[in-house]
Design a protein around this motif. Sequence first.
Motif, PDB file in Angstrom:
ATOM      1  N   ASN A 270       9.288  -1.505  -7.924  1.00  0.00           N
ATOM      2  CA  ASN A 270       9.066  -1.124  -6.524  1.00  0.00           C
ATOM      3  C   ASN A 270       8.319  -1.289  -5.404  1.00  0.00           C
ATOM      4  O   ASN A 270       8.337  -1.564  -4.472  1.00  0.00           O
ATOM      5  N   VAL A 271       7.386  -1.607  -6.207  1.00  0.00           N
ATOM      6  CA  VAL A 271       5.824  -1.855  -5.457  1.00  0.00           C
ATOM      7  C   VAL A 271       5.623  -3.205  -4.726  1.00  0.00           C
ATOM      8  O   VAL A 271       5.648  -2.949  -4.330  1.00  0.00           O
ATOM      9  N   PHE A 272       6.396  -4.677  -5.245  1.00  0.00           N
ATOM     10  CA  PHE A 272       7.012  -6.036  -4.711  1.00  0.00           C
ATOM     11  C   PHE A 272       8.035  -5.201  -3.293  1.00  0.00           C
ATOM     12  O   PHE A 272       7.760  -5.713  -2.274  1.00  0.00           O
ATOM     13  N   LEU A 273       8.651  -4.266  -3.463  1.00  0.00           N
ATOM     14  CA  LEU A 273       9.979  -4.353  -2.792  1.00  0.00           C
ATOM     15  C   LEU A 273       8.952  -3.323  -1.360  1.00  0.00           C
ATOM     16  O   LEU A 273       9.871  -3.127  -0.151  1.00  0.00           O
ATOM     17  N   GLY A 274       8.068  -2.232  -1.146  1.00  0.00           N
ATOM     18  CA  GLY A 274       7.647  -1.698  -0.872  1.00  0.00           C
ATOM     19  C   GLY A 274       6.427  -2.676  -0.052  1.00  0.00           C
ATOM     20  O   GLY A 274       6.257  -2.679   0.809  1.00  0.00           O
TER      21      GLY A 274
END
Length: 707
Positions: free
Chosen positions: A497-501
């Motif tokens: 989710n960090v990279f998607l954000g």
Amino acid sequence: MKLLPLALLLTGAAINVAGAAVPRPLKARRERKEKAAVVAEQMNQMKQDGVDIVSNDKQSALLRSYELRKKKTRGILRKRQTSLSSILFPGVSPEEYASSEQIPIYVDLVESRKTQVPFEFYDLPTCPAPPKEKVKGYRKSLGNRLSGHNVKPGPYEIRVGEDKYCTPLCAVSIGGKKLKWMRQLVERQYRIHLMLDQLPVLMRSKELNYAVRGYPVGFKAPPSYTGLREDEYYLYNHLKFTISYLEDPSQFDGVRITGFDVHPVSYEHNIGDFKNIGDSIPSCNADVDVVNDPSTYLALRAGPTGEDVQALYSYEVRWEPSEVAWADRWDVYMIGSPDDGIHYFAIVNSLMIVLFLMGAVGTIMIRTLRKDIAGYNEMQTLEEAQEETGWKLVHGDVFRPPATSPMILSVSVGTGAQIATAFFLVLLCAVLRLVNPMKKGQALTAIVILYVLSGTVSGYVSSRIYKFCGASDWKANTLVTAVAFPGLLVGMFMVLNVFLGIAGAATHAHFVTVLLMFLLWLCLSTPLVMVGSYFGFRADKIEVPTKTKQIARIVPEQPLYASMPWSALVGGVLPFGSVCIELFFIMSALWLHQYFYMMGLLMVVLFILISTCSMVSIVMCYLQLCGEDHRWWWKSFWNCATAGVYLFAYSIWFLSSKLDLVGMLPIAVYLTYMSMISIAFGLLCGSVGFLSCLVFCQRIYGAVKVD
């Protein structure tokens, strides 16, 4: 060319004669074949006459209905014809619209098959959304939030029966990082998805005889086409909407929407003094026909001195009467999808594996075991009893708790039982039409909620096994059962989710969604696991027919095929093989944006999978016990749990052969989610294998006389 009546084909009379009073079945079957041959000949003649399969006219609809006749057939013994709308959206009635009534167009994800990183429509440099009080928005479920489907009203104004010539929407400046990003979206073939009256927008081509959902952000032209030194990127900024409708005053009031098409155009408008919606400009009015022409393409390229690209978005609307019934409006969306016969072939293939295993288990239970039990029970002398061999020899050790990580084993089996229960309940809700997989986010919401509500199952199963192993730290067992698997999935999801954000993807879960998931786990899942653990530890200890000796028996050296990890790798093949064909369709729906709606067959596949795991574990456990190896606890789990390893290996093959992902993040997204699915699949299979072996050992050792 004289055709059979349309009603004859659509009701299936061309394939299935409804005459119940036919005296001679063979004659009736021959008549059905003759009528089917006549219809097939007529359909072939229509194709030769140039009738396409995607248009919204009567002949194309007839041809589509014939091509989809197997998908529209329901029933096993008594087959009947129905519409795809009733199959895909059971219980949904058509909506009638009055003349000049406003119908909202909703915007969905901007996504591509080349990447699993979708974006929201309003992330693009496009026109702003209409005011919330003007158009009603979509209600977002938990599944919508997790999958990124944030459906919002589009900036287009559509009124029933009112055609619109070229209408300017807004002017946007595209430069810097946004310009580079838009060129990347075009390069990676992103498509924009819109909806009108629940219908996804379609791009149709009568000449090429194809229809595809959504329209591309733009297109790339090679140097051979443009005459430039490098590829050029162009933006589709003008949309030509064609809305097909059915009007029948004798049957209903108003009109029903039966088609929603779009033809995108790249057009460099003469913006001039345009400022607001409604302002007239020379290149967008009733006298201008906006078409795709190389001389007027809108290039996504900065000016000579670095000026931003000035893009004016516009659209036009044309209403067309149609003879296609509302119930058949979904037919064109299913053209090209795999035939249902392949699903039935997969079921038959899996059933053959089950029948083979049933024969093996039957041989063991009926012939070998009965003979062994009879021989053991007839031993009269001490000398004969001391000469016992085979699986009875380990009766004093077979129920010895595992020396290695009994807590991890009990938690794994309990979690697998919870996954199996949740999966069964989801499929049951789908079969009972309480959950519709065609509605975005609804199936995912059901999976999450039912998994949480099944926490009692994992707590109960885990505590019973842990108690049998003689352990007493029930608090640690309960906590690990409640936290281990959800914590693993959440940990993997949060890292992704960090990279998607950072990438700004629509599938990035916001703080509210993460908080909601945490509250579900803390306030619902964990208490239910505790309730299950309470009843599990309060229940009597699992009874076994033999006593365990104080000193463990030495296990003789085992052949290669019966030792770990080779036995586990062999055991996982059949459970995976029983579902591998159906897995292809499921993964195509997940990653190739295809439709999957056959939940009844998926329920059958689940039962086949459970049966296969159970029988594989029983056969391998019997062979292991005959080899005087009493350490069946972990082996029975891994013999079936390795099906998850094969599933992950299959996903690697699917990635390399069926997907064309570009970039590291899309590959990371795919591998992360497939790892989650593979772990859950392995836990389910391992849990079934372990519980089957436990029951099997109780039965066979309870049938012999042991001093």
